[in-house]
Enzyme design. Structure first.
Site, mmCIF file in Angstrom:
data_model
loop_
_atom_site.group_PDB
_atom_site.id
_atom_site.type_symbol
_atom_site.label_atom_id
_atom_site.label_comp_id
_atom_site.label_asym_id
_atom_site.label_seq_id
_atom_site.Cartn_x
_atom_site.Cartn_y
_atom_site.Cartn_z
ATOM 1 N N ASP A 197 16.045 -10.470 -33.639
ATOM 2 C CA ASP A 197 15.496 -10.012 -32.366
ATOM 3 C C ASP A 197 16.511 -10.191 -31.252
ATOM 4 O OD1 ASP A 197 15.089 -12.547 -30.862
ATOM 5 O OD2 ASP A 197 13.640 -13.004 -32.431
ATOM 6 N N VAL A 198 16.228 -9.621 -30.110
ATOM 7 C CA VAL A 198 17.195 -9.551 -29.016
ATOM 8 C C VAL A 198 17.642 -10.935 -28.542
ATOM 9 C CG1 VAL A 198 15.410 -9.446 -27.221
ATOM 10 C CG2 VAL A 198 17.669 -8.408 -26.797
#
Length: 285
Positions: free
Chosen positions: A107-108
């Site tokens: 994820d970011v």
């Protein structure tokens, strides 16, 4: 003849999961008709994606490529992003054949090791739940979980999409008192790639992850001298080691040929000694 999604993945056009998404959306045709998930084909058939004919000859095994990428925080693991955030694919060198396929996602807000390959079938097998490939993370928490918390995380906790657990947890150290309170650092190992599983497991016990970095995927470790945003090509020996690690789990070399939605998720059993005192050395492999 083999299933169409496997054929397209072997040609390096995408992972089997991605190809199945194309097929469900009606984007793939065989001989002018929309393809179904159960359809089979050969490289000689006329297969099109969005009307464009695909080259299905594939590349020989020796031409397969594998990259080790140190994903920094702030990048997304997609080819394009509606919010116009930077993507991991923007930094990658062009492949010799096909296109880069990410083996899972980070994820970011997560950094660390991301594998990318031009072999869609290898990517599929590495991500498939039945392969049970280990992922190892370095986690920094707000707060200091006690022994009972760690035992529950090893035995298994209930998430909104089913039970989950860590295979191993080992304490790495405790931070000094800071402006936001005390922190602690752990290494955790699990063998499934469920979305945000590491963060959700800690959150289920009331702990927030303030920093998360993946340091290993199967037998491949994040190189110590690789900096965020850096990329390194893997040789045939490393690719072969990845394949051997998959075969060692009992997954056939050709992979499961059924569509993904036709498979049941296997819920892991609690490990032996799950209630042992945490903080010691993890069990040997």
């Amino acid at each position: 003849m083999i299933r169409l999604q496997k054929l397209l993945a072997a040609a390096g056009l995408g992972s089997r999961r991605t190809v199945e998404e194309w097929m469900r959306a009606g984007r793939v045709t065989i001989g002018g008709r929309v393809a179904g998930l159960g359809d089979r084909a050969t490289s000689a058939d006329e297969v099109c994606l969005d009307g464009a004919k695909l080259q299905l000859g594939g590349a020989p095994s020796a031409a397969r490529e594998l990259l080790l990428y140190y994903k920094p925080v702030g990048e997304v693991t997609t080819r394009s992003d509606p919010q116009r955030r930077p993507t991991v694919f923007e930094r990658l060198p062009p492949p010799r054949n096909g296109r880069w396929i990410a083996v899972g996602r980070l994820d970011v807000n997560t950094s660390g090791l991301l594998l990318l390959t031009t072999d869609g079938e290898l990517a599929h097998r590495l991500m498939h739940p039945s392969s049970e490939v280990e992922r190892e993370y370095l986690v920094r928490l707000r707060g200091r979980p006690g022994p009972q918390v760690l035992r529950r995380l090893l035995a298994g906790v209930q998430l909104d999409d089913g039970p989950a657990r860590f295979d191993r947890i080992s304490a790495e150290g405790l931070d000094e008192q800071g402006a936001r309170g005390r922190h602690s650092t752990f290494r955790v190992v699990l063998h499934e790639g469920r979305n945000r599983a590491v963060r959700r497991l800690w959150s289920a016990e009331g702990f927030e992850v303030s920093r998360l970095r993946r340091i290993r995927y199967g037998p491949v470790e994040l190189p110590r001298d690789l900096r965020p945003g850096g990329v390194r090509s893997a040789g045939p020996a490393l690719i072969g080691g990845l394949e051997r690690s998959i075969r060692g789990t009992g997954q056939p070399a050709g992979g499961d040929d059924r569509p993904l939605e036709g498979r049941r998720r296997r819920v892991p059993a609690p490990p032996r000694g799950a209630d042992r005192p945490p903080g010691g050395r993890p069990p040997s492999k």
